[in-house]
Design an enzyme around this catalytic site. Sequence first.
Site, PDB file in Angstrom:
ATOM      1  N   TYR A   1      76.858  93.961  48.220  1.00 16.98           N
ATOM      2  CA  TYR A   1      78.174  93.508  47.785  1.00 16.98           C
ATOM      3  C   TYR A   1      78.652  94.317  46.581  1.00 16.98           C
ATOM      4  CZ  TYR A   1      81.774  90.150  46.244  1.00 16.98           C
ATOM      5  OH  TYR A   1      82.946  89.537  45.864  1.00 16.98           O
TER       6      TYR A   1
ATOM      7  N   SER B   1      83.792  92.737  40.959  1.00 15.63           N
ATOM      8  CA  SER B   1      82.769  91.747  40.629  1.00 15.63           C
ATOM      9  C   SER B   1      81.782  92.302  39.613  1.00 15.63           C
ATOM     10  CB  SER B   1      82.018  91.362  41.908  1.00 15.63           C
ATOM     11  OG  SER B   1      80.849  90.622  41.641  1.00 15.63           O
TER      12      SER B   1
ATOM     13  N   LYS C   1      81.890  96.987  46.227  1.00 13.99           N
ATOM     14  CA  LYS C   1      82.922  96.842  45.206  1.00 13.99           C
ATOM     15  C   LYS C   1      83.048  98.111  44.365  1.00 13.99           C
ATOM     16  CE  LYS C   1      84.379  92.555  45.791  1.00 13.99           C
ATOM     17  NZ  LYS C   1      85.788  92.252  46.125  1.00 13.99           N
TER      18      LYS C   1
END
Length: 358
Positions: free
Chosen positions: A161, A137, A165
């Site tokens: 998040y 992402s 990643k």
Amino acid sequence: MNGPARRSAEISMGAVCGAGGWLGGLLARALLSDAQTPDVRLILVDIVEPQPPKEAKAALTIKADLTDSAQVDALFRTEFGVPDTVYCLHGIMSRGSEDNFDLGVKVNVDSVRSVLDAARHAGQRSGTVIKFIFTSSLAVYGGPLPDVVTPDTIATPQGAYGMAKLVDEIFINEYTRRGFVDGRILRLPTIVVRPGPPSAATSAFVSGIIREPLQGLETTCPIGNSLDSPELDRLALWVASPRTTIENFIMAKHIPADKFLPHTRVVCLPGFTTTVREEIKALERVAGKEAVERIRFEDDPTNRRIVASWPARFDNTYALSLGFKVDEGGMVPIVTHFQEALLIEKMPSKTDEAFGRT
């Protein structure tokens, strides 16, 4: 970082972790229609048993908890044997992992490592190197950034998040360097317009302010407190359409290993820059002012902070040189396509095609 040579045959079997999600479902259908692998067999996995595409001739659907290493290992010991390619799409979305840090790490880091290890050992048993295609992402970026992100821009995530990643990327790059897997890491733009109900992603509103108004429903935009808010112009976004994103997922498995940069398998998939204001203008152009009036504005500082930390301009040169595709024409064609898809959604034979499931 190329590792040992893998067998030359194209994918004959693929596993999709996260196949029960909207994007995983699109990918499964796209794999079936890939002309380079006409007889592909699929292993479709998620926490809820996925539905196989109706046109699938050979597909296993498996309900599995990917945080359980025994269940993960079993995916590589099915009646289909060892998959040539693994697509790792599963995870807790951005706002969900920010609000529940421990669960986010368990799912977004630990379970990905488990799938990666299982792919490594299954490949060693079968004498091959499994392609491991991971969806990362743009949330890996944060803090001070250049005007345009390039392959050399350092990733410094500002949320749980993006942190997860980035940790996964480091593992996949190292496993690739050692020849354990053949990694391909795809940093995705924000995908718009996503059908279905809103997700727990921080960026869910990017689709919501198009999707719900086009269906006659009210929606909330967490950026600004009114249509006149300057935040709508200030918040720029890096986006791509579902159709182009899925085409790029398929492209990722066909790129020869030696075409990637020697020190990393990370590729920022192509996208384009828009703003929340430009999204709303595209909605008005396609569906009129009545659609725009269905958007309510309730500024959410946490949401705005996270999304604003993501870069909005990338250099597409490297990705395009590998053969990846980019959307043309900005937001209006994307909004138009979604509106057309809604109009024919009640026609079952046409629904998948309409939403880019080709």
